[in-house]
Design a protein around this motif. Sequence first.
Motif, PDB file in Angstrom:
ATOM      1  N   ASP A 146       0.868  -1.300   0.061  1.00 24.99           N
ATOM      2  CA  ASP A 146      -0.041   0.058  -0.101  1.00 24.99           C
ATOM      3  C   ASP A 146       1.028   1.088  -0.031  1.00 24.99           C
ATOM      4  N   GLN A 147       0.293   2.173  -0.652  1.00 24.42           N
ATOM      5  CA  GLN A 147       1.130   3.538  -0.751  1.00 24.42           C
ATOM      6  C   GLN A 147       1.393   3.975   0.593  1.00 24.42           C
ATOM      7  N   LEU A 148       0.465   4.133   1.573  1.00 26.54           N
ATOM      8  CA  LEU A 148       0.865   4.611   2.751  1.00 26.54           C
ATOM      9  C   LEU A 148       1.652   4.025   3.470  1.00 26.54           C
ATOM     10  N   ASP A 149       1.715   2.582   3.580  1.00 23.96           N
ATOM     11  CA  ASP A 149       2.758   2.015   4.143  1.00 23.96           C
ATOM     12  C   ASP A 149       4.187   2.151   3.533  1.00 23.96           C
ATOM     13  N   LEU A 150       4.282   2.285   2.286  1.00 22.76           N
ATOM     14  CA  LEU A 150       5.491   2.523   1.639  1.00 22.76           C
ATOM     15  C   LEU A 150       6.038   3.903   2.267  1.00 22.76           C
ATOM     16  N   TRP A 151       4.907   4.905   2.325  1.00 23.08           N
ATOM     17  CA  TRP A 151       5.645   6.068   2.555  1.00 23.08           C
ATOM     18  C   TRP A 151       6.132   5.975   4.123  1.00 23.08           C
ATOM     19  N   GLU A 152       5.351   5.304   4.899  1.00 21.63           N
ATOM     20  CA  GLU A 152       5.837   5.246   6.383  1.00 21.63           C
ATOM     21  C   GLU A 152       7.176   4.702   6.528  1.00 21.63           C
ATOM     22  N   THR A 153       7.497   3.613   5.727  1.00 22.37           N
ATOM     23  CA  THR A 153       8.744   2.856   5.611  1.00 22.37           C
ATOM     24  C   THR A 153       9.952   4.013   5.144  1.00 22.37           C
ATOM     25  N   PHE A 154       9.602   4.539   3.843  1.00 16.22           N
ATOM     26  CA  PHE A 154      10.620   5.588   3.340  1.00 16.22           C
ATOM     27  C   PHE A 154      10.793   6.679   3.943  1.00 16.22           C
ATOM     28  N   LYS A 200       6.138  16.145  -0.419  1.00 15.68           N
ATOM     29  CA  LYS A 200       4.828  16.015  -0.667  1.00 15.68           C
ATOM     30  C   LYS A 200       3.972  14.718   0.125  1.00 15.68           C
ATOM     31  N   PRO A 201       3.739  14.936   1.158  1.00 18.78           N
ATOM     32  CA  PRO A 201       3.349  13.742   2.014  1.00 18.78           C
ATOM     33  C   PRO A 201       2.487  12.838   1.341  1.00 18.78           C
ATOM     34  N   THR A 202       3.028  11.161   1.258  1.00 21.25           N
ATOM     35  CA  THR A 202       2.349  10.203   0.875  1.00 21.25           C
ATOM     36  C   THR A 202       2.679   9.769  -0.766  1.00 21.25           C
ATOM     37  N   TRP A 203       3.538  11.053  -1.306  1.00 22.49           N
ATOM     38  CA  TRP A 203       3.435  11.134  -2.683  1.00 22.49           C
ATOM     39  C   TRP A 203       4.901  11.126  -3.141  1.00 22.49           C
ATOM     40  N   ASN A 256      -4.293  -0.422  -9.065  1.00 17.26           N
ATOM     41  CA  ASN A 256      -4.613  -0.936  -7.835  1.00 17.26           C
ATOM     42  C   ASN A 256      -3.044  -1.526  -7.180  1.00 17.26           C
ATOM     43  N   ARG A 257      -2.031  -1.008  -7.891  1.00 16.19           N
ATOM     44  CA  ARG A 257      -0.775  -1.333  -7.153  1.00 16.19           C
ATOM     45  C   ARG A 257      -0.027   0.129  -6.966  1.00 16.19           C
ATOM     46  N   THR A 258       1.398   0.247  -6.575  1.00 21.55           N
ATOM     47  CA  THR A 258       1.893   1.120  -6.712  1.00 21.55           C
ATOM     48  C   THR A 258       3.292   1.123  -7.122  1.00 21.55           C
ATOM     49  N   ALA A 259       3.650   2.220  -8.201  1.00 18.63           N
ATOM     50  CA  ALA A 259       4.926   2.226  -8.743  1.00 18.63           C
ATOM     51  C   ALA A 259       5.755   3.187  -7.832  1.00 18.63           C
ATOM     52  N   VAL A 260       7.107   2.678  -7.676  1.00 18.11           N
ATOM     53  CA  VAL A 260       8.003   3.527  -7.008  1.00 18.11           C
ATOM     54  C   VAL A 260       9.119   3.927  -7.939  1.00 18.11           C
ATOM     55  N   HIS A 261       9.139   5.287  -7.877  1.00 19.50           N
ATOM     56  CA  HIS A 261      10.503   5.679  -8.492  1.00 19.50           C
ATOM     57  C   HIS A 261      11.515   6.369  -7.697  1.00 19.50           C
ATOM     58  N   ILE A 262      12.685   5.998  -8.027  1.00 24.37           N
ATOM     59  CA  ILE A 262      13.913   6.438  -7.301  1.00 24.37           C
ATOM     60  C   ILE A 262      15.023   6.969  -8.192  1.00 24.37           C
ATOM     61  N   ARG A 263      15.614   8.130  -7.958  1.00 28.37           N
ATOM     62  CA  ARG A 263      16.707   8.769  -8.691  1.00 28.37           C
ATOM     63  C   ARG A 263      17.676   9.362  -7.727  1.00 28.37           C
ATOM     64  N   ALA A 272       9.477  -2.631   3.280  1.00 27.48           N
ATOM     65  CA  ALA A 272       8.090  -2.113   3.501  1.00 27.48           C
ATOM     66  C   ALA A 272       7.254  -3.427   3.619  1.00 27.48           C
ATOM     67  N   ASP A 273       7.291  -4.299   2.907  1.00 25.52           N
ATOM     68  CA  ASP A 273       6.335  -5.344   2.759  1.00 25.52           C
ATOM     69  C   ASP A 273       6.565  -6.212   3.911  1.00 25.52           C
ATOM     70  N   VAL A 274       7.709  -6.423   4.350  1.00 28.84           N
ATOM     71  CA  VAL A 274       7.895  -7.339   5.645  1.00 28.84           C
ATOM     72  C   VAL A 274       7.299  -6.536   6.707  1.00 28.84           C
ATOM     73  N   LEU A 275       7.608  -5.299   6.991  1.00 30.05           N
ATOM     74  CA  LEU A 275       7.144  -4.450   8.192  1.00 30.05           C
ATOM     75  C   LEU A 275       5.586  -4.319   8.300  1.00 30.05           C
ATOM     76  N   HIS A 276       4.920  -4.250   7.004  1.00 35.31           N
ATOM     77  CA  HIS A 276       3.463  -4.343   7.228  1.00 35.31           C
ATOM     78  C   HIS A 276       2.757  -5.467   6.908  1.00 35.31           C
TER      79      HIS A 276
END
Length: 285
Positions: free
Chosen positions: A143-151, A201-204, A235-242, A273-277
């Motif tokens: 979930d996007q909120l779970d990813l944000w909490e971990t990142f 930008k919280p959660t984004w 219904n999924r979340t794409a994560v971009h990193i640079r 994030a997956d393991v923690l949540h």
Amino acid sequence: MTSLTRRIYRERRRLGILMVLSAIAGYLFFMSDPRVTYGIPAPLLASLSFAVGLGLVALSVSILLPDYRFAFEIIGIVLLIYALISVKFPILTSAQSGFPLLNIFIFLIVLKVSFHLIYGNWSDNLLVLDTQVDRSVTVTDVDQLDLWETFFPDPNNVGYYHDETTEKISLVSGQANTFHVLNRFKNGHFQEMMMQFDHVKPTWSYRYRYEVIGAPELKRDRLRSCTVSLEPRDNRTAVHIRWERPNYAVRKAFMHWVDDWAGRRLDKMVHRADVLHRPNTNIQV
């Protein structure tokens, strides 16, 4: 994409370099062989055998013994050098053919020298990129909120931060959106880092510039930076990193590109994030 499939995917550049170079080397080794097997000329058969055989060996070692994966692109380069020598100086290679142990010894010496020439830090001050960019993207069911909490770093919730080596996160007084991060590695070494967020930008999405305390100084306007953005996608979340790194050594940039460093780092972050949540996961904070 499963964990195993993702690990194989991260080896694509290394395997590509090894298989292409070994295929060329195999063809050169048997270029003068006139034999034909099942309608396939010997040079072409040798080329395919070298590429597939070494590719499978490299893939197996990279998955089972990942710490040894960095040698395979160098093996491909050395094989090509050896093949070119055999074509240019056939008498020399014919004389060596009767001494297999000597051949192995010479190959290992050339491998060691080549590894030092390509990945040795001797060139760090000579071959430097003005700016090196590492980027990657992955799609996850987390979930996007779970990813944000971990990142995003939270001084009150260090146990849920994506970097397992992080021991302490604290806000820097007098500096807005600036964190002091303390990391402890498995070898017992510590690292302190300052992270200054200039976009949140919280959660984004967020972007921060960072400085490792004690590392060679960079100009304040050219600190290294990292940008993370989350994008809903079916219904999924794409994560971009640079990542952007100024004045970066070419050999490090090459290592990062071959190893798909950004992709590997992103995989670890998402997996954390997956393991923690997951339900029933017990985390000590």
